[in-house]
Design a protein around this motif. Structure first.
Motif, PDB file in Angstrom:
ATOM      1  N   GLU A 170      -2.413  -2.892 -10.174  1.00 50.52           N
ATOM      2  CA  GLU A 170      -0.959  -2.817 -10.327  1.00 50.52           C
ATOM      3  C   GLU A 170      -0.565  -2.847 -11.803  1.00 50.52           C
ATOM      4  OE1 GLU A 170       1.844  -2.617  -8.083  1.00 50.52           O
ATOM      5  OE2 GLU A 170       0.166  -1.759  -6.966  1.00 50.52           O
ATOM      6  N   THR A 185       2.471 -10.653  -3.897  1.00 49.68           N
ATOM      7  CA  THR A 185       2.194 -11.559  -5.007  1.00 49.68           C
ATOM      8  C   THR A 185       2.585 -10.958  -6.345  1.00 49.68           C
ATOM      9  OG1 THR A 185      -0.080 -10.716  -5.282  1.00 49.68           O
ATOM     10  CG2 THR A 185       0.247 -12.517  -3.731  1.00 49.68           C
ATOM     11  N   ASN A 186       3.087  -9.712  -6.334  1.00 49.70           N
ATOM     12  CA  ASN A 186       3.452  -9.053  -7.594  1.00 49.70           C
ATOM     13  C   ASN A 186       4.959  -8.940  -7.733  1.00 49.70           C
ATOM     14  OD1 ASN A 186       0.859  -8.006  -8.993  1.00 49.70           O
ATOM     15  ND2 ASN A 186       0.529  -7.529  -6.844  1.00 49.70           N
ATOM     16  N   THR A 238      -4.409  -6.771  -7.999  1.00 47.73           N
ATOM     17  CA  THR A 238      -3.519  -7.261  -9.043  1.00 47.73           C
ATOM     18  C   THR A 238      -3.750  -6.508 -10.353  1.00 47.73           C
ATOM     19  OG1 THR A 238      -3.466  -9.472  -8.063  1.00 47.73           O
ATOM     20  CG2 THR A 238      -2.810  -9.284 -10.367  1.00 47.73           C
ATOM     21  N   CYS A 262      -1.263  -8.268  -1.191  1.00 51.42           N
ATOM     22  CA  CYS A 262      -1.305  -8.218  -2.648  1.00 51.42           C
ATOM     23  C   CYS A 262       0.036  -7.828  -3.269  1.00 51.42           C
ATOM     24  CB  CYS A 262      -2.393  -7.249  -3.095  1.00 51.42           C
ATOM     25  SG  CYS A 262      -4.057  -7.808  -2.653  1.00 51.42           S
ATOM     26  N   GLU A 313      -8.371  -9.386  -4.004  1.00 53.58           N
ATOM     27  CA  GLU A 313      -7.023  -9.709  -4.465  1.00 53.58           C
ATOM     28  C   GLU A 313      -6.894  -9.495  -5.970  1.00 53.58           C
ATOM     29  OE1 GLU A 313      -3.855 -13.436  -4.403  1.00 53.58           O
ATOM     30  OE2 GLU A 313      -5.432 -13.307  -2.886  1.00 53.58           O
TER      31      GLU A 313
END
Length: 262
Positions: free
Chosen positions: A144, A261-262, A141, A258, A137
C-alpha cells in the motif's frame, strides 16, 4: 491523463495491484481502465500512460504475458509513457520488469518506471513454504505504501526516465519459455479428490483451457502454466497436487483485513 493498466494474474496478487493503483489514481482525477489480458481488450490511440504487470514464474513473467505484449501492444511514434510491474514472493529473481521494459522500448514507448511488489506466495509445494499470517499482513501494508508513492509521483509528474538493464534479456525470456514447457509436465500432477462436486469453476477460470469436465469428472490436459488458480479458487479445496491437499490462498480475505488497518 488517460491510463490503461493491463495485467495477467494467476491467483489474484497482480490483479490486486492493478485494482489498487486504479482506485488511487481515480481518486485524484485520472481516467483509468484496468483489464486482464484474458479479457482481450484493445488499446485506444489516446492513452497517455500504459501500465503492464504480471507475476514472477521462475525469474520472469509468464510466457503468456510476453507473447501477449508482443502481439497486442501496438507500436507508438509518440513516445507514450509506460510503467511495468511484477508481483513476486521475493526480489532476488524478480527480473521480469527488465524483460517487459525492453519490449516496450522496442515498440517506441518511454518506460518511466519499473516496480516490483513483494506479495504472498501462492505456490508452496514441496520445499516452498507458505507465508505466515504476520508476514502476509506486513506485505500488504508495504505494498500500500509503495503504491501510494507511485501514485504521488505520477500525479506530480515526478517520475524520471530510467535506464533499463537490457543485459541478459534473451536468457530471461528463455527462462520463461523453459518454465512454460516444464509447467505442462508439472500440471499433469494435478488431480481431484472425492470432495469435487463437478461444479466446473476450475475449468471456467483456467487461463489455458487446460481443464475439461465430462460427466462431472475433471481431467487436466497438457497446457498447464502452473498459475495455481484452480487450487486456490476451488470452492471445496478438492484439487490436489501430487495427490496432496494444500491450504488455499484466499486473497480477498486478506484484502479486507489489511485495508482496514490502513
Amino acid at each position: 491523463m488517460k491510463i490503461s493498466i493491463m495485467y495477467f494474474s494467476g491467483s489474484g496478487n497482480t490483479k490486486y495491484i492493478a485494482d489498487r493503483l486504479k482506485s488511487k489514481l481515480e481518486d485524484i482525477g485520472f481516467s483509468v481502465k484496468a483489464n486482464s489480458i484474458e479479457e482481450k481488450i484493445s488499446f485506444n490511440d489516446d492513452i497517455d500512460l500504459i501500465v503492464i504487470g504480471g507475476p514472477i514464474y521462475a525469474g520472469n513473467v509468464p510466457e503468456k504475458l510476453i507473447k501477449w505484449l508482443l502481439r497486442n501492444v501496438p507500436n507508438t511514434i509518440n513516445k507514450t509513457k509506460a510503467i511495468v510491474y511484477s508481483t513476486s514472493a521475493g526480489l532476488i529473481n524478480a527480473n521480469s520488469v527488465d524483460s517487459l521494459a525492453s519490449k516496450l522500448e522496442k515498440k517506441g514507448y518511454e518506460v518511466i518506471g519499473k516496480e516490483t511488489y513483494v506479495m504472498p506466495k501462492n505456490f508452496y509445494f514441496g520445499k516452498y513454504k507458505r507465508n505466515t499470517e504476520e508476514e502476509i499482513e506486513v506485505m500488504f501494508t508495504n505494498v500500500e505504501s509503495q503504491i501510494d508513492v507511485l501514485v504521488k509521483n505520477i500525479e506530480n509528474n515526478n517520475i524520471e526516465k530510467i535506464n533499463n538493464n537490457n543485459k541478459s534479456i534473451v536468457s530471461k525470456d528463455i527462462l520463461a519459455e523453459v518454465f512454460s514447457i516444464m509447467a505442462k509436465f508439472m500440471g499433469k500432477s494435478f488431480s481431484t479428490s472425492d470432495m469435487c462436486n463437478g461444479c466446473g469453476l476450475c475449468a471456467k477460470q483456467c487461463p489455458q483451457n487446460n481443464i475439461i469436465i465430462k460427466n462431472k469428472v475433471v481431467k487436466f490436459k497438457n497446457k498447464c502454466m502452473m498459475c495455481t488458480r484452480c487450487i486456490h479458487s476451488c470452492p471445496n479445496n478438492a484439487i490436489r497436487y501430487k495427490k496432496q491437499q494444500y491450504p488455499q490462498y484466499k486473497i480477498k480475505s486478506y484484502i479486507r483485513v489489511c485495508l482496514k488497518t490502513n
